[in-house]
Motif scaffolding. Structure first.
Motif, PDB file in Angstrom:
ATOM      1  N   MET A   1       3.160  -5.605  -2.970  1.00 60.08           N
ATOM      2  CA  MET A   1       2.991  -5.701  -4.306  1.00 60.08           C
ATOM      3  C   MET A   1       1.586  -5.720  -4.759  1.00 60.08           C
ATOM      4  O   MET A   1       0.685  -6.393  -4.029  1.00 60.08           O
ATOM      5  N   LEU A   2       1.339  -4.999  -5.911  1.00 57.14           N
ATOM      6  CA  LEU A   2      -0.027  -5.025  -6.526  1.00 57.14           C
ATOM      7  C   LEU A   2       0.397  -5.493  -7.921  1.00 57.14           C
ATOM      8  O   LEU A   2       1.259  -5.219  -8.834  1.00 57.14           O
ATOM      9  N   MET A   3      -0.526  -6.255  -8.618  1.00 56.37           N
ATOM     10  CA  MET A   3      -0.574  -6.638 -10.015  1.00 56.37           C
ATOM     11  C   MET A   3      -1.413  -5.637 -10.588  1.00 56.37           C
ATOM     12  O   MET A   3      -2.538  -5.347 -10.570  1.00 56.37           O
ATOM     13  N   VAL A   4      -0.808  -5.236 -11.928  1.00 50.04           N
ATOM     14  CA  VAL A   4      -1.421  -4.098 -12.612  1.00 50.04           C
ATOM     15  C   VAL A   4      -1.484  -4.780 -14.205  1.00 50.04           C
ATOM     16  O   VAL A   4      -0.798  -5.270 -14.520  1.00 50.04           O
ATOM     17  N   THR A   5      -2.543  -4.436 -14.858  1.00 50.67           N
ATOM     18  CA  THR A   5      -2.959  -4.623 -16.109  1.00 50.67           C
ATOM     19  C   THR A   5      -2.584  -3.389 -16.978  1.00 50.67           C
ATOM     20  O   THR A   5      -3.477  -2.377 -16.893  1.00 50.67           O
ATOM     21  N   GLY A   6      -1.497  -3.358 -17.750  1.00 48.80           N
ATOM     22  CA  GLY A   6      -1.009  -2.002 -18.532  1.00 48.80           C
ATOM     23  C   GLY A   6      -1.609  -2.354 -19.875  1.00 48.80           C
ATOM     24  O   GLY A   6      -2.365  -3.059 -20.383  1.00 48.80           O
ATOM     25  N   LYS A   7      -0.823  -1.404 -20.920  1.00 42.54           N
ATOM     26  CA  LYS A   7      -1.327  -1.148 -22.235  1.00 42.54           C
ATOM     27  C   LYS A   7      -1.097  -2.617 -22.955  1.00 42.54           C
ATOM     28  O   LYS A   7      -0.057  -3.357 -22.481  1.00 42.54           O
ATOM     29  N   GLY A   8      -1.760  -3.074 -23.692  1.00 46.57           N
ATOM     30  CA  GLY A   8      -1.519  -4.196 -24.475  1.00 46.57           C
ATOM     31  C   GLY A   8      -1.818  -5.563 -23.538  1.00 46.57           C
ATOM     32  O   GLY A   8      -1.686  -6.522 -23.952  1.00 46.57           O
ATOM     33  N   ARG A   9      -2.642  -5.339 -22.496  1.00 47.48           N
ATOM     34  CA  ARG A   9      -3.256  -6.349 -21.770  1.00 47.48           C
ATOM     35  C   ARG A   9      -2.127  -6.926 -20.763  1.00 47.48           C
ATOM     36  O   ARG A   9      -1.993  -8.037 -20.637  1.00 47.48           O
ATOM     37  N   LYS A  10      -0.698  -6.067 -20.909  1.00 45.43           N
ATOM     38  CA  LYS A  10       0.401  -6.721 -20.284  1.00 45.43           C
ATOM     39  C   LYS A  10       0.324  -6.691 -18.869  1.00 45.43           C
ATOM     40  O   LYS A  10      -0.097  -5.561 -18.030  1.00 45.43           O
ATOM     41  N   ILE A  11       0.350  -7.879 -17.975  1.00 44.88           N
ATOM     42  CA  ILE A  11       0.304  -7.652 -16.603  1.00 44.88           C
ATOM     43  C   ILE A  11       1.785  -7.643 -15.924  1.00 44.88           C
ATOM     44  O   ILE A  11       2.519  -8.453 -16.455  1.00 44.88           O
ATOM     45  N   ARG A  12       1.801  -6.863 -14.920  1.00 41.56           N
ATOM     46  CA  ARG A  12       3.274  -6.711 -14.402  1.00 41.56           C
ATOM     47  C   ARG A  12       2.922  -6.255 -12.953  1.00 41.56           C
ATOM     48  O   ARG A  12       2.044  -5.707 -12.533  1.00 41.56           O
ATOM     49  N   PRO A  13       3.864  -6.701 -11.938  1.00 38.39           N
ATOM     50  CA  PRO A  13       3.888  -6.247 -10.469  1.00 38.39           C
ATOM     51  C   PRO A  13       4.419  -4.764 -10.333  1.00 38.39           C
ATOM     52  O   PRO A  13       5.426  -4.410 -11.122  1.00 38.39           O
ATOM     53  N   VAL A  14       3.946  -4.076  -9.328  1.00 32.70           N
ATOM     54  CA  VAL A  14       4.382  -2.874  -8.954  1.00 32.70           C
ATOM     55  C   VAL A  14       4.423  -2.898  -7.282  1.00 32.70           C
ATOM     56  O   VAL A  14       3.897  -3.856  -6.656  1.00 32.70           O
ATOM     57  N   TYR A  15       5.254  -2.088  -6.956  1.00 36.71           N
ATOM     58  CA  TYR A  15       5.613  -2.412  -5.431  1.00 36.71           C
ATOM     59  C   TYR A  15       5.199  -1.130  -4.712  1.00 36.71           C
ATOM     60  O   TYR A  15       5.680  -0.131  -5.132  1.00 36.71           O
ATOM     61  N   PHE A  16       4.946  -1.242  -3.603  1.00 33.97           N
ATOM     62  CA  PHE A  16       4.449  -0.050  -2.616  1.00 33.97           C
ATOM     63  C   PHE A  16       5.349  -0.029  -1.308  1.00 33.97           C
ATOM     64  O   PHE A  16       5.794  -1.277  -0.779  1.00 33.97           O
ATOM     65  N   SER A  17       5.568   1.051  -0.638  1.00 35.80           N
ATOM     66  CA  SER A  17       6.203   1.396   0.493  1.00 35.80           C
ATOM     67  C   SER A  17       5.306   0.731   1.915  1.00 35.80           C
ATOM     68  O   SER A  17       4.175   0.504   1.519  1.00 35.80           O
ATOM     69  N   SER A  18       5.958   0.645   2.926  1.00 34.47           N
ATOM     70  CA  SER A  18       5.240   0.465   4.235  1.00 34.47           C
ATOM     71  C   SER A  18       4.041   1.340   4.424  1.00 34.47           C
ATOM     72  O   SER A  18       2.954   0.931   5.239  1.00 34.47           O
ATOM     73  N   ARG A  19       4.404   2.551   4.366  1.00 29.01           N
ATOM     74  CA  ARG A  19       3.261   3.395   4.534  1.00 29.01           C
ATOM     75  C   ARG A  19       2.158   3.108   3.716  1.00 29.01           C
ATOM     76  O   ARG A  19       1.012   3.390   4.136  1.00 29.01           O
ATOM     77  N   THR A  20       2.269   3.012   2.390  1.00 30.74           N
ATOM     78  CA  THR A  20       1.324   2.688   1.374  1.00 30.74           C
ATOM     79  C   THR A  20       0.671   1.313   1.692  1.00 30.74           C
ATOM     80  O   THR A  20      -0.499   1.458   1.792  1.00 30.74           O
ATOM     81  N   GLY A  21       1.323   0.377   2.181  1.00 26.85           N
ATOM     82  CA  GLY A  21       0.919  -0.915   2.668  1.00 26.85           C
ATOM     83  C   GLY A  21      -0.011  -0.859   3.866  1.00 26.85           C
ATOM     84  O   GLY A  21      -1.342  -1.300   3.968  1.00 26.85           O
ATOM     85  N   GLN A  22       0.200   0.223   4.839  1.00 24.02           N
ATOM     86  CA  GLN A  22      -0.718   0.720   5.868  1.00 24.02           C
ATOM     87  C   GLN A  22      -1.920   1.266   5.476  1.00 24.02           C
ATOM     88  O   GLN A  22      -3.080   1.077   5.868  1.00 24.02           O
ATOM     89  N   ALA A  23      -1.895   2.280   4.482  1.00 21.45           N
ATOM     90  CA  ALA A  23      -3.092   2.910   4.078  1.00 21.45           C
ATOM     91  C   ALA A  23      -3.683   2.103   3.402  1.00 21.45           C
ATOM     92  O   ALA A  23      -5.058   1.783   3.290  1.00 21.45           O
ATOM     93  N   LEU A  24      -3.339   1.005   2.464  1.00 24.78           N
ATOM     94  CA  LEU A  24      -3.992  -0.114   1.842  1.00 24.78           C
ATOM     95  C   LEU A  24      -4.760  -1.160   2.738  1.00 24.78           C
ATOM     96  O   LEU A  24      -5.818  -1.371   2.579  1.00 24.78           O
ATOM     97  N   ASP A  25      -4.024  -1.190   3.929  1.00 21.69           N
ATOM     98  CA  ASP A  25      -4.540  -2.279   4.948  1.00 21.69           C
ATOM     99  C   ASP A  25      -6.071  -1.754   5.588  1.00 21.69           C
ATOM    100  O   ASP A  25      -6.906  -2.266   5.728  1.00 21.69           O
ATOM    101  N   ARG A  26      -5.819  -0.317   5.895  1.00 23.88           N
ATOM    102  CA  ARG A  26      -7.020   0.551   6.416  1.00 23.88           C
ATOM    103  C   ARG A  26      -7.939   0.529   5.517  1.00 23.88           C
ATOM    104  O   ARG A  26      -9.159   0.573   5.831  1.00 23.88           O
ATOM    105  N   TYR A  27      -7.429   0.919   4.371  1.00 20.86           N
ATOM    106  CA  TYR A  27      -8.740   0.856   3.089  1.00 20.86           C
ATOM    107  C   TYR A  27      -9.406  -0.740   3.143  1.00 20.86           C
ATOM    108  O   TYR A  27     -10.854  -0.452   2.891  1.00 20.86           O
ATOM    109  N   VAL A  28      -8.726  -1.523   2.990  1.00 21.72           N
ATOM    110  CA  VAL A  28      -9.472  -2.602   2.834  1.00 21.72           C
ATOM    111  C   VAL A  28     -10.144  -3.200   3.900  1.00 21.72           C
ATOM    112  O   VAL A  28     -11.317  -3.862   3.647  1.00 21.72           O
TER     113      VAL A  28
END
Length: 192
Positions: A62-89
C-alpha cells in the motif's frame, strides 16, 4: 449525452514500456517502479509526485497518497509492483538526495510532474511506442478495474473521486466493453 471513451493503453504497449526500463541504474529502477505504480494505482501525476518514502508500506502492499482537496487515501499495488518498488528503494538509498522525504528522486532532487512526463517521453522513445500522457494510465486503470468486475464505489474510493460523475467519464470505455460482452453472451437472436 454519452461520454466518449478515452483510449486505454494496451497491455502489449505497457510491456514494451516496462521492458525499456530494464536495467539496474537508479533511473531504470525508478522509472520501472514509477510506471508500475501508475499502472496499478491509476494516480494523478501530482499524486505520484507527492508520494513520500514514509507513505510506502511494503508489508501491506500500500501507498498513501494526497489527492485533490488534500484528501489522503490508500492505494494498493501488486506483488510485481512491490518487487519493483523494493528494487528502487534499495538503489534510492545511494542517491545524494536519499534523505529527502519524497519517494521519487532524480538527479536534481524530488520528481515533478514535468519530470514524470519527460521520463515517459524518453522511455516511450526507447520502447518504440507512441507517446503516453501520464493521465492515460488513470483512464486505463479505471477501465481495467471496471472491466474485470471491480465495483464502482470501490473505484471511486481508490481514485479519490467524490462525485459519481467521474465514473461515467472514466468508465465509459469499460461500460462499452461490458455492454458488448453482455450482448454477445445473451445473444437474444440465438434463442429464437
Amino acid at each position: 449525452q454519452q461520454d466518449k471513451p478515452v483510449p486505454v493503453i494496451a497491455d502489449t504497449t505497457l510491456s514494451k514500456l516496462l521492458k525499456a526500463c530494464s536495467g539496474k541504474t537508479l533511473a531504470d529502477r525508478r522509472d520501472a517502479a514509477m510506471f508500475r505504480v501508475l499502472i496499478d494505482c491509476g494516480l494523478r501525476v501530482s499524486e505520484l509526485c507527492g508520494m513520500t518514502l514514509e507513505g510506502l508500506d511494503m508489508d501491506q502492499g500500500m501507498l498513501m497518497v494526497t489527492g485533490k482537496g488534500r484528501k489522503i487515501r490508500p492505494v494498493y499495488f501488486s506483488s510485481r509492483t512491490g518487487q519493483a518498488l523494493d528494487r528502487y528503494v534499495r538503489v534510492r538509498a545511494t542517491s545524494r538526495h536519499a534523505n529527502h522525504p519524497s519517494l521519487w528522486l532524480g538527479e536534481r532532487g524530488p520528481f515533478t510532474p514535468d519530470g514524470v512526463r519527460e521520463r515517459l517521453n524518453v522511455r516511450c522513445a526507447m520502447a518504440g511506442i507512441e507517446h503516453i500522457n501520464p493521465h492515460r494510465f488513470r483512464h486505463t486503470f479505471a477501465h481495467d478495474y471496471l472491466a474485470n468486475g471491480g465495483q464502482e464505489r470501490s473505484l471511486m474510493r481508490l481514485a479519490g473521486w467524490s462525485s459519481s460523475e467521474m465514473l461515467s467519464r472514466y468508465g465509459a470505455s469499460a461500460a462499452d466493453a461490458r455492454a458488448a460482452a453482455e450482448a454477445r453472451r445473451l445473444g437474444r437472436g440465438n434463442r429464437i
